[in-house]
Motif scaffolding. Sequence first.
Motif, PDB file in Angstrom:
ATOM      1  N   ASP A 117     164.919 121.727 101.593  1.00 37.73           N
ATOM      2  CA  ASP A 117     165.114 122.946 100.096  1.00 37.73           C
ATOM      3  C   ASP A 117     165.322 122.392  99.390  1.00 37.73           C
ATOM      4  O   ASP A 117     165.756 123.429  97.884  1.00 37.73           O
TER       5      ASP A 117
ATOM      6  N   PRO B  13     164.976 119.675  93.947  1.00 37.48           N
ATOM      7  CA  PRO B  13     164.535 120.614  92.798  1.00 37.48           C
ATOM      8  C   PRO B  13     162.860 121.501  92.912  1.00 37.48           C
ATOM      9  O   PRO B  13     162.146 120.033  93.497  1.00 37.48           O
ATOM     10  N   ALA B  14     161.963 121.932  92.005  1.00 36.17           N
ATOM     11  CA  ALA B  14     160.662 121.954  92.574  1.00 36.17           C
ATOM     12  C   ALA B  14     159.875 120.773  91.958  1.00 36.17           C
ATOM     13  O   ALA B  14     160.456 120.720  90.107  1.00 36.17           O
ATOM     14  N   PRO B  15     158.748 120.218  92.109  1.00 30.89           N
ATOM     15  CA  PRO B  15     158.612 119.692  91.414  1.00 30.89           C
ATOM     16  C   PRO B  15     157.756 119.951  89.601  1.00 30.89           C
ATOM     17  O   PRO B  15     157.456 120.952  90.127  1.00 30.89           O
ATOM     18  N   ARG B  16     157.965 119.353  88.744  1.00 29.68           N
ATOM     19  CA  ARG B  16     157.015 119.864  87.979  1.00 29.68           C
ATOM     20  C   ARG B  16     155.800 118.874  87.052  1.00 29.68           C
ATOM     21  O   ARG B  16     156.348 118.009  87.021  1.00 29.68           O
TER      22      ARG B  16
END
Length: 156
Positions: free
Chosen positions: A58, A61-64
Amino acid sequence: MTQSTMTKSRVLALVDAYGGDPARWPEREREAAVALLSGDRDLARAAEEARHLDLMLDSLPAPRPNPTLRVALKEIPDRGNPLLDLIAGWVGLWRPAAGLAAAAVLGIVLGVANPDLPLPGFGTTATVSAAETTTDTDTYSLAAASAVGFTTQDTF
């Protein structure tokens, strides 16, 4: 699922699939799994390790999305598949051939199932009338000749 039917292996499967947080587990199994988890140290340790892994995942970082990949993915349906196009073209040619083959098979089956049907070119009535006017020896000759395909006008 009741507590008596919940097993340790099922709780471990829930932890592996959904993580260490019971709120992520399926509702119908959650209560029985938490009850079994609270009474077993091995299961509690496995759930704690899974919670630690959940926290680490969690925190990432969220993948871009990659814009180039997005464009390439949008083009895939437009390209088509040449092999599938070729197969689709051949399917159209097989339909008439399959109809002819079915008709041929039906003709063979009907011919084998009804051997007493008269065949064109075999004069069965002429053979009978000629056989009635001849002697017994000639009758057998005419019957054998008609079985082979000769008519009474043929010379043999």
